[in-house]
Design a protein around this motif. Structure first.
Motif, PDB file in Angstrom:
ATOM      1  N   HIS A  73       0.842  -1.206   0.000  1.00 41.27           N
ATOM      2  CA  HIS A  73       0.000   0.000   0.000  1.00 41.27           C
ATOM      3  C   HIS A  73       0.879   1.259   0.000  1.00 41.27           C
ATOM      4  N   HIS A  74       1.959   1.231   0.758  1.00 44.60           N
ATOM      5  CA  HIS A  74       2.859   2.386   0.845  1.00 44.60           C
ATOM      6  C   HIS A  74       3.564   2.630  -0.494  1.00 44.60           C
ATOM      7  N   VAL A  75       3.970   1.558  -1.160  1.00 39.82           N
ATOM      8  CA  VAL A  75       4.613   1.705  -2.476  1.00 39.82           C
ATOM      9  C   VAL A  75       3.630   2.325  -3.462  1.00 39.82           C
ATOM     10  N   TYR A  76       2.404   1.835  -3.461  1.00 42.24           N
ATOM     11  CA  TYR A  76       1.364   2.356  -4.356  1.00 42.24           C
ATOM     12  C   TYR A  76       1.106   3.844  -4.080  1.00 42.24           C
ATOM     13  N   ALA A  77       0.972   4.181  -2.802  1.00 37.74           N
ATOM     14  CA  ALA A  77       0.714   5.577  -2.423  1.00 37.74           C
ATOM     15  C   ALA A  77       1.893   6.467  -2.801  1.00 37.74           C
ATOM     16  N   GLU A  78       3.107   6.000  -2.557  1.00 40.63           N
ATOM     17  CA  GLU A  78       4.298   6.784  -2.887  1.00 40.63           C
ATOM     18  C   GLU A  78       4.378   7.018  -4.396  1.00 40.63           C
ATOM     19  N   TRP A  79       4.033   6.008  -5.189  1.00 45.66           N
ATOM     20  CA  TRP A  79       4.143   6.095  -6.647  1.00 45.66           C
ATOM     21  C   TRP A  79       3.136   7.097  -7.222  1.00 45.66           C
ATOM     22  N   TYR A  80       1.884   6.990  -6.776  1.00 49.35           N
ATOM     23  CA  TYR A  80       0.829   7.793  -7.395  1.00 49.35           C
ATOM     24  C   TYR A  80       0.479   9.093  -6.669  1.00 49.35           C
ATOM     25  N   PHE A  81       0.724   9.146  -5.352  1.00 46.40           N
ATOM     26  CA  PHE A  81       0.270  10.307  -4.581  1.00 46.40           C
ATOM     27  C   PHE A  81       1.348  10.975  -3.746  1.00 46.40           C
ATOM     28  N   GLY A  82       2.426  10.280  -3.465  1.00 46.61           N
ATOM     29  CA  GLY A  82       3.489  10.806  -2.610  1.00 46.61           C
ATOM     30  C   GLY A  82       3.190  10.523  -1.149  1.00 46.61           C
ATOM     31  N   LEU A  83       4.243  10.373  -0.366  1.00 46.87           N
ATOM     32  CA  LEU A  83       4.119  10.139   1.072  1.00 46.87           C
ATOM     33  C   LEU A  83       4.791  11.270   1.827  1.00 46.87           C
ATOM     34  N   MET A 121      -0.803  -5.420 -13.662  1.00 48.50           N
ATOM     35  CA  MET A 121      -1.115  -6.697 -14.306  1.00 48.50           C
ATOM     36  C   MET A 121      -2.237  -7.427 -13.551  1.00 48.50           C
ATOM     37  N   ARG A 122      -2.156  -7.431 -12.233  1.00 45.04           N
ATOM     38  CA  ARG A 122      -3.162  -8.133 -11.434  1.00 45.04           C
ATOM     39  C   ARG A 122      -4.499  -7.391 -11.413  1.00 45.04           C
ATOM     40  N   GLU A 123      -4.491  -6.111 -11.744  1.00 44.38           N
ATOM     41  CA  GLU A 123      -5.747  -5.340 -11.773  1.00 44.38           C
ATOM     42  C   GLU A 123      -6.675  -5.780 -12.901  1.00 44.38           C
ATOM     43  N   PHE A 124      -6.195  -6.616 -13.805  1.00 44.78           N
ATOM     44  CA  PHE A 124      -7.080  -7.158 -14.833  1.00 44.78           C
ATOM     45  C   PHE A 124      -8.074  -8.145 -14.222  1.00 44.78           C
ATOM     46  N   ASP A 125      -7.675  -8.783 -13.115  1.00 44.27           N
ATOM     47  CA  ASP A 125      -8.527  -9.794 -12.483  1.00 44.27           C
ATOM     48  C   ASP A 125      -9.152  -9.343 -11.166  1.00 44.27           C
ATOM     49  N   PHE A 126      -8.567  -8.336 -10.531  1.00 40.47           N
ATOM     50  CA  PHE A 126      -9.009  -7.900  -9.211  1.00 40.47           C
ATOM     51  C   PHE A 126      -9.047  -6.377  -9.158  1.00 40.47           C
ATOM     52  N   THR A 127      -9.731  -5.848  -8.170  1.00 41.15           N
ATOM     53  CA  THR A 127      -9.698  -4.401  -7.956  1.00 41.15           C
ATOM     54  C   THR A 127      -8.335  -4.022  -7.390  1.00 41.15           C
ATOM     55  N   THR A 128      -7.997  -2.748  -7.462  1.00 36.62           N
ATOM     56  CA  THR A 128      -6.729  -2.278  -6.912  1.00 36.62           C
ATOM     57  C   THR A 128      -6.628  -2.628  -5.425  1.00 36.62           C
ATOM     58  N   ALA A 129      -7.699  -2.394  -4.693  1.00 43.31           N
ATOM     59  CA  ALA A 129      -7.686  -2.693  -3.255  1.00 43.31           C
ATOM     60  C   ALA A 129      -7.404  -4.174  -3.008  1.00 43.31           C
ATOM     61  N   GLU A 130      -8.036  -5.050  -3.787  1.00 43.87           N
ATOM     62  CA  GLU A 130      -7.802  -6.486  -3.630  1.00 43.87           C
ATOM     63  C   GLU A 130      -6.364  -6.853  -3.960  1.00 43.87           C
ATOM     64  N   VAL A 131      -5.814  -6.260  -5.005  1.00 46.74           N
ATOM     65  CA  VAL A 131      -4.430  -6.541  -5.400  1.00 46.74           C
ATOM     66  C   VAL A 131      -3.465  -6.126  -4.292  1.00 46.74           C
ATOM     67  N   LEU A 132      -3.672  -4.950  -3.713  1.00 47.80           N
ATOM     68  CA  LEU A 132      -2.782  -4.477  -2.655  1.00 47.80           C
ATOM     69  C   LEU A 132      -2.862  -5.394  -1.433  1.00 47.80           C
ATOM     70  N   VAL A 133      -4.068  -5.819  -1.080  1.00 43.12           N
ATOM     71  CA  VAL A 133      -4.233  -6.746   0.047  1.00 43.12           C
ATOM     72  C   VAL A 133      -3.569  -8.082  -0.279  1.00 43.12           C
ATOM     73  N   LEU A 134      -3.795  -8.592  -1.472  1.00 45.22           N
ATOM     74  CA  LEU A 134      -3.216  -9.867  -1.892  1.00 45.22           C
ATOM     75  C   LEU A 134      -1.688  -9.827  -1.814  1.00 45.22           C
ATOM     76  N   LEU A 135      -1.088  -8.781  -2.362  1.00 44.50           N
ATOM     77  CA  LEU A 135       0.375  -8.687  -2.345  1.00 44.50           C
ATOM     78  C   LEU A 135       0.917  -8.488  -0.934  1.00 44.50           C
ATOM     79  N   ASP A 136       0.185  -7.769  -0.097  1.00 42.49           N
ATOM     80  CA  ASP A 136       0.615  -7.640   1.299  1.00 42.49           C
ATOM     81  C   ASP A 136       0.498  -8.982   2.039  1.00 42.49           C
TER      82      ASP A 136
END
Length: 157
Positions: A73-83, A121-136
């Motif tokens: 989640h932190h990587v995603y936030a840093e990439w798109y929104f900044g921390l 890549m995983r967002e083709f099968d799942f929502t972003t939230a699901e992908v972030l939870v899955l990877l965590d």
């Protein structure tokens, strides 16, 4: 595949019952910091972009080592929104003479870029939230470096 089954079991997911996991993201590297909705993150990011109007230099941000970030989640936030009120990586790649910034942060960008591509890549099968939870879930108690190198790229350590 077991991670996907684990996620579905965790959420009691069925295709007939499309339970929604809200997408909330952190605002700080601090694991106990504030988490906000995606809409609030977009508004903050937009305000930050407007504050640095056209032609103005975006503040320089040296990326921390990936292992210091607590979650995907932190990587995603840093990439798109900044921390921590820093500009997003996405914005930095497009500005600040992107090439110089990219070159200065090259070693720290490689794994992040791979992880962002994995999320897309995983967002083709799942929502972003699901992908972030899955990877965590896949990351477990390991550092993000191990998630990328060992669990996703299958490199031996």
């Amino acid at each position: 595949m077991t991670g996907i089954i684990k996620l579905r079991q965790l959420r009691d997911f069925t295709y007939e019952n499309h339970e929604i996991i809200p997408l909330i993201i952190p605002t700080s590297i601090n694991p106990n910091g504030r988490w906000i909705t995606i809409n609030e993150a977009k508004n903050r990011s937009l305000q930050r972009h407007q504050k640095h109007g056209k032609g103005q230099v975006v503040p320089y941000y040296m990326l921390p080592v990936l292992g210091t970030l607590p979650s995907v989640h932190h990587v995603y936030a840093e990439w798109y929104f900044g921390l921590d009120d820093n500009p997003s990586i996405d914005l930095l790649l497009k500005t600040n003479g992107g090439d110089k910034w990219k070159n200065d942060n090259k070693a720290r960008l490689v794994r992040r870029s791979f992880l962002i591509e994995e999320i897309k890549m995983r967002e083709f099968d799942f929502t972003t939230a699901e992908v972030l939870v899955l990877l965590d879930l896949l990351k477990g108690k390991d550092k993000l470096n191990k998630l990328v190198d060992v669990k996703l790229l299958n490199h031996k350590r």
